[in-house]
Design a protein around this motif. Sequence first.
Motif, short mmCIF file in Angstrom:
data_model
loop_
_atom_site.label_atom_id
_atom_site.label_comp_id
_atom_site.label_asym_id
_atom_site.label_seq_id
_atom_site.Cartn_x
_atom_site.Cartn_y
_atom_site.Cartn_z
N ARG A 1 28.44 26.10 56.82
CA ARG A 1 27.83 25.11 57.72
C ARG A 1 28.03 23.74 57.09
N PRO A 2 28.03 22.68 57.90
CA PRO A 2 28.28 21.33 57.36
C PRO A 2 27.13 20.87 56.47
N HIS A 3 27.48 20.09 55.46
CA HIS A 3 26.48 19.45 54.61
C HIS A 3 25.66 18.47 55.43
N TYR A 4 24.36 18.38 55.17
CA TYR A 4 23.47 17.58 56.01
C TYR A 4 23.79 16.09 55.96
N GLU A 5 24.49 15.61 54.90
CA GLU A 5 24.84 14.19 54.81
C GLU A 5 26.35 13.95 54.82
N LYS A 6 27.08 14.79 54.11
CA LYS A 6 28.51 14.53 53.90
C LYS A 6 29.39 15.00 55.04
N ARG A 7 28.82 15.79 55.95
CA ARG A 7 29.54 16.28 57.12
C ARG A 7 30.80 17.06 56.75
N ILE A 8 30.77 17.66 55.60
CA ILE A 8 31.83 18.57 55.15
C ILE A 8 31.20 19.93 54.96
N PHE A 9 31.95 20.99 55.23
CA PHE A 9 31.38 22.32 55.05
C PHE A 9 30.96 22.51 53.60
N GLN A 10 29.77 23.11 53.44
CA GLN A 10 29.24 23.34 52.10
C GLN A 10 30.15 24.25 51.27
N SER A 11 30.87 25.14 51.92
CA SER A 11 31.79 26.02 51.19
C SER A 11 32.88 25.21 50.50
#
Length: 501
Positions: free
Chosen positions: A280-290
């Motif tokens: 799922r996307p990071h809450y701030e960075k808008r990049i997938f947490q993986s």
Amino acid sequence: MLAVAQIDYIRHEVNQKGGTYSSVARKMEIDPRTVSKYANQEEFKKREKQTRVSPVMGPVKPIIDKWLKEDLKKKKKYHRTAKKMYQQLKKFHSFQGAYRTVRDYVSKRKYELREDYREAALPLESFPGTAQVDFGTAPFEYYSEVIELPYLVMSFPYSNSFYFQVFPSENTECLLEGLQRMFQHMGGVPRVIRFDNLSPAVKKVMAKGNRELTQTFERFTLHYGFKYEFCNPGKGNEKGHVEAMVKYVRNNFLLPECMITELDQFNETLWELAEEDRNRPHYEKRIFQSELYLQDKEEWLLLPEKSFECVRYQELKADKYGFVSLDDKQYSTSPRFAQQRVKLCISYNSVMVLSEKNELIVSHSRLYGTRRKSMVWQPYLDLLSKRPKAIKYSNIYNQFPEVWASYLRNCTEEEQKEALRLLGKLLKNQDFSLLNEALALAAQNGHPSTDQIKHCFYSLYNNTDTHDAISTNLVVPILPSVTRGLNHYDTFFKEEVHSNG
């Protein structure tokens, strides 16, 4: 460029005292145009350092940086030397520069990279390769009973990801076992880990932020090589990421109550849950947490070759029955160690009793919850079967199940020997339940022999019903009395002669 004091002199002589450019230049032995420049300059910006393009080193700098970052994950004795890097650059990358150029760059970059890592340890949330650790608690269903158990969470603030494992306690052994499991599953060790002042790690918080660590935790940090940090007392917000993740794990994975039958098997299922959550996307960075987690992983230290032995050793004196007390729980040793000191090897799930020569006396599963005593009977039964009279003077009857204590009190000395030998042979995993049932069944017709108890035990064990064939109240027909000697032969011959006559 002139020094600040020289520029200040020029501006004062020209602008304040009315000196000419040429007169001031003669006094300072510089060009009049320089005097004019600084006398009339409006602003003084910081001069940026010019970066010169290096045609020789430019192409290989990224290669050297990569090697240096890899080496910083290893012990110093495994680091490449500048000379080795120079040789590899010449051999594999057609490097044409001098060794001195490589050596100077390596020295400079090592210092810069170490400074970067030192700075990264302060604002912990902002840098990859760092972690935070804390315990939480949640309810679990264990054999139809709801109990509360702690779970250990390691969170990674940079990628907003985590791992967690459930344990029976928050003691030192559970903390270290949990951390080691995570390191081994991750395949690396975070460079910096921040903790609250957990009692399994910190014995005492002292002045000026110093801490006295538990000996086992201190050895653990040396083994894995990570830098540890602790929050200031009462400042749990300094590890705010893991505190938020403790709540997230409880709400999303542990409620409502999970059913547990075997804790290690349950923990094996938790790795996948944590890894799936990164999709799922990071809450701030808008990049997938993986993807961010992979950046975390690149900064981890390498695992050492050997695992850490997550145990602690403690010496205790056994009581008159051979029991030792640990964390308000009692563990049996052997009657021959009564009133003597023994060494305990304590892990998160076992307590091993050792002799002075580190020989194993007996091993217990570690007790948690309401259960207060663990009894391993074999050392007691072996000795008592050889010395059955000692049983009457040892109060060991109090440790037996009531049905067996009553039976042994009514046995002769020889019967006690046989009964204790039978117990030593049939008792498995300290479980008396089947033996209790066998004794009760055999005793239905009076005081049974060991053969009867054994027969009933195996009948119950094999789910057969042959124990009914054995009974102490057998109906035996009345036999005629027997006379010894040869008189009955004389009677027989007399009768025969009489009939012939």
